[in-house]
Each structure stands twice: as structure tokens, then as C-alpha cells.
Design an enzyme around this catalytic site. Structure first.
Site, short mmCIF file in Angstrom:
data_model
loop_
_atom_site.label_atom_id
_atom_site.label_comp_id
_atom_site.label_asym_id
_atom_site.label_seq_id
_atom_site.Cartn_x
_atom_site.Cartn_y
_atom_site.Cartn_z
N SER A 231 0.82 -1.21 0.00
CA SER A 231 0.00 0.00 0.00
C SER A 231 0.86 1.26 0.00
O SER A 231 1.92 1.27 0.64
CB SER A 231 -0.90 0.01 1.24
OG SER A 231 -1.53 1.27 1.40
N TYR A 244 -2.02 0.52 10.19
CA TYR A 244 -2.02 -0.13 8.88
C TYR A 244 -0.77 0.24 8.10
O TYR A 244 -0.09 -0.62 7.52
CB TYR A 244 -3.27 0.29 8.11
CG TYR A 244 -3.37 -0.28 6.73
CD1 TYR A 244 -3.62 -1.63 6.54
CD2 TYR A 244 -3.21 0.52 5.61
CE1 TYR A 244 -3.70 -2.17 5.26
CE2 TYR A 244 -3.29 0.00 4.33
CZ TYR A 244 -3.55 -1.35 4.17
OH TYR A 244 -3.63 -1.88 2.90
#
Length: 390
Positions: A231, A244
Site C-alpha cells: 500500500s 495499517y
């Protein structure tokens, strides 16, 4: 940059940037139009002439910049080259890819795509009876094998490893797609419970590490591929994505290390860093778990505002997952896959700002693009006035 309380394959998560939300990773990506539309909404922009000149220079640089910031594959080619397609037609019968996190989102779409291409696919899901697993059974051929796996459980991983070894021992494993991921909290790092950080690391980093190490003997024997969905949140400090983003940063560095170390074995390693896609639903129950001291300092309305901004952001997330599926497929099958793929619009601008402009410009951009929360309650003028009156 997909959210839920469960951890492991096809986790429910926060639907962002490859972040999981009932599907594996989600990410943050919005069209270029949305990027330019949202930037002027930054309520924290100072009005000083110096800042105005800096921002003007920013826009001039972006508009004048050559297309090379997009050269690291912001969008994968929709189809493989002719030579790759010819090789593919000869090889499908003996190549076995394994994908984690196929309950929904990128994993499910890629498993279906590879099955259509004729591969014998091993696809793991968190629940064999989930709607996503049932959809794969309905839409795929008998070549696809569904395996139950929770990446937080070593016994699940070992069972899957034994199954794959039994079926690929003579041929080796051609490809591993690390796609499962987890995130269910959108909040400041201080507001995010420590357990959320551990949960993200357990699934997004340690689970993928254990799975990859366990399959390396089979991958080495086939000279195969490792494709991992990470990501942009692991490269940049997105507001309210500390848990995250930290796990994705660790994952990206791990895979880059594998890429270097496994090169002598002929194993090619690629990272996928998607833009923002709708890959699942996010669940969050943060207020009830906050200590009273933090709730007083930040305010309940602060947490609710973050949640509302995230909901608005989700409305512009991309539903068509084909760019990510194409990137994963190319990473598995191209003769010379890219080290990094960036499927999704707006990522070229984002990385250009991140790498070449001052930190304060990057921070303003990310707040305007993703989440720009109000001041915490303890820092607001009205709160200080109330304290003085008391």
C-alpha cells in the site's frame, strides 16, 4: 491504499489502499479530478504570501513535470506482450499459483481471472462458507482449489503448506500472491489501541512472512514469482492510518529484501501498490474503547468527524479492480515483471509530491486528499474559554 474485527485471510478491514476490509488490502486512490477538486478544500492552508508562492510553484511543477514519475507502472498493461502470451499458452498446464485472501476484492478477482486463463489455482479464504468462497465455486472451474486459512494461526498456515507441497512437489510452485490484509481502525495513532497495531502486524507482516518462508522451497525449485499487495500507506504518513501503514511499510521492505536475496535463485519479486479501491466494508467501534482521558482531550466529535470524512472518501473509491488484477497477473507471468506496480489514478502526483517537495506540502496534500480532522477538543479556543470561566 480494504476493515473488520477478524484477522487473516480476506480479513475485514478498512477498505483502503490495499487495506483489507472483508477482502484483503485496500488503498487509497481517487481520480485526478477528485485530487484537484479536494486540494482547495484544505481548511488549514495559511494565507501568507510565502505559502501562496510555494503552493503556486507546487502546481506549476506538477503540471510541467514530464510523465516519468509515472514510469514505475502506475497502471499495468491491460494485456501481456505477444511473446508472453505465446509462452503462457504453453505453460498453463504446469504452472501453479497460490493466492491468499480470496474471500473478496483483489484476491477473489485475481483468482477468477487466473482460472479463466487456464491455471490450476490454489486460493485461500478465511471461511469456506463465506459468500466470496461460494461465488468462486460458482464462477470458477474445477481447476481452482479453495483452502481455508487464517494468517494469525500457525496451524492453518502449516496445513495449507502441506496441501500445496503434496500437489506441487514434482513441479514446484510457480507463483505466490500475498494479498490477505487487515485494518479496521481509522484514527490518530494515539487513539488507536495497541492491539490494533499488533493485529495489523500479525496479518499484514508476520502472516505473509511465515507463508512466504514456508513456500520458498517450492518457489525456488520452479524459479517462480512472488507478488505482494502492499500500500502507498506504507510509503507515506497518511493521517489516521498509523497501524495499517506501519505494517505495510514493514511488508514492503521485507519483500524488497526478498527480491534482492532471491535473485540468484531466479525468483522475481514484485510489489503492487494500488490506489484507493472499494474492496470490502469497514467496522469500527473506537469510542467505547477510548480511555476517558483521551476522550476528554480529543473530544467525541473529533472521532466522529474522522469517521464521516472517511465515509465521504469511500464514495470516490474505484470499484473496477481490473487495473490491480492486470498488475498482479503481469507480475506472475511477464518475462520481466516490474519491481513495483502502481495501479490506480493519481498515484504519480502523490509520489512526486512525497519525494520531491517539502514535508509541509506533502502533509497538507495528504490531509486534503484523505482526512483533515478538526483540532482536538483540548486545543480549541472555546475549550480554553470554558476552562477560564470555570
Amino acid at each position: 491504499m480494504s476493515s473488520g474485527a477478524l484477522k487473516g485471510d480476506g480479513q475485514e478491514g478498512a477498505g483502503l489502499w490495499g487495506c483489507p476490509c472483508s477482502s484483503p488490502l485496500l488503498m487509497v486512490n481517487v481520480t485526478g479530478q477528485c485530487l484537484w477538486h479536494r486540494l482547495p478544500e484544505l481548511s488549514v492552508l495559511p494565507s501568507s504570501p510565502g505559502t501562496a508562492c510555494t503552493l503556486l510553484l507546487l502546481f506549476v511543477c506538477i503540471l510541467a513535470a514530464p510523465p516519468w514519475p509515472l514510469a514505475f507502472h502506475p497502471d499495468a498493461r491491460a494485456s501481456l506482450r505477444a511473446g508472453d502470451r505465446q509462452w503462457l499458452s504453453l505453460a498453463t498446464a504446469r504452472l501453479f499459483p497460490f493466492l491468499s485472501g480470496c474471500d473478496s476484492g483483489f484476491g477473489q478477482a485475481t483468482a477468477r481471472h487466473l482460472d479463466i486463463l487456464g491455471f490450476q489455482v490454489f486460493a485461500s479464504v478465511l471461511d469456506l462458507q463465506s459468500p466470496g468462497a461460494q461465488e468462486l465455486r460458482r464462477s470458477c472451474s474445477s481447476r481452482l482449489t479453495l483452502l481455508q486459512m487464517d494468517l494469525t494461526k500457525t496451524e492453518d498456515i502449516q496445513r495449507v503448506l502441506q496441501h500445496i507441497q503434496a500437489h506441487t512437489n514434482s513441479t514446484g510452485l510457480w507463483g505466490l500472491v500475498n494479498n490477505a490484509g487487515f485494518n479496521d481502525t481509522i484514527a490518530d495513532a494515539e487513539l488507536s489501541p495497541l492491539g490494533k497495531f499488533r493485529a495489523c502486524m500479525e496479518v499484514n507482516f508476520f502472516g505473509s512472512l511465515e507463508l512466504t518462508k514456508g513456500l520458498l522451497p517450492l518457489l525456488r525449485s520452479a524459479g517462480g514469482r512472488i507478488v505482494t499487495v502492499s500500500s502507498p500507506a506504507g510509503d507515506m504518513p497518511f493521517p489516521c492510518l498509523a497501524a495499517y501503514g506501519a505494517s505495510k511499510a514493514a511488508l514492503s521492505l521485507l519483500m524488497d529484501t526478498f527480491r534482492s536475496e532471491l535473485q540468484p535463485w531466479g525468483i522475481k519479486v514484485s510489489l503492487i501498490l494500488p490506489g484507493y479501491y472499494k474492496t470490502g466494508k469497514r467496522k469500527q467501534q473506537l469510542l467505547a474503547s477510548l480511555p476517558q482521558e483521551l476522550l476528554q482531550a480529543y473530544g467525541e466529535d473529533y472521532v466522529e468527524e474522522i469517521n464521516q470524512q472517511f465515509i465521504q472518501f469511500m464514495k470516490v473509491a474505484v470499484e473496477d479492480l481490473s487495473a490491480v488484477v492486470n498488475s498482479i497477473t503481469e507480475g506472475l507471468l511477464a518475462a520481466n515483471p516490474a519491481v513495483r506496480y502502481y495501479p490506480g489514478q493519481g498515484l504519480g502526483i502523490m509520489y512526486f509530491i512525497h519525494r520531491y517537495l517539502p514535508y509541509f506540502v506533502r502533509d497538507l496534500f495528504l490531509k486534503g486528499f484523505f482526512i483533515n480532522p478538526k483540532l482536538p477538543r483540548a486545543l480549541r479556543r472555546e475549550h480554553h474559554n470554558d476552562v477560564k470561566k470555570a
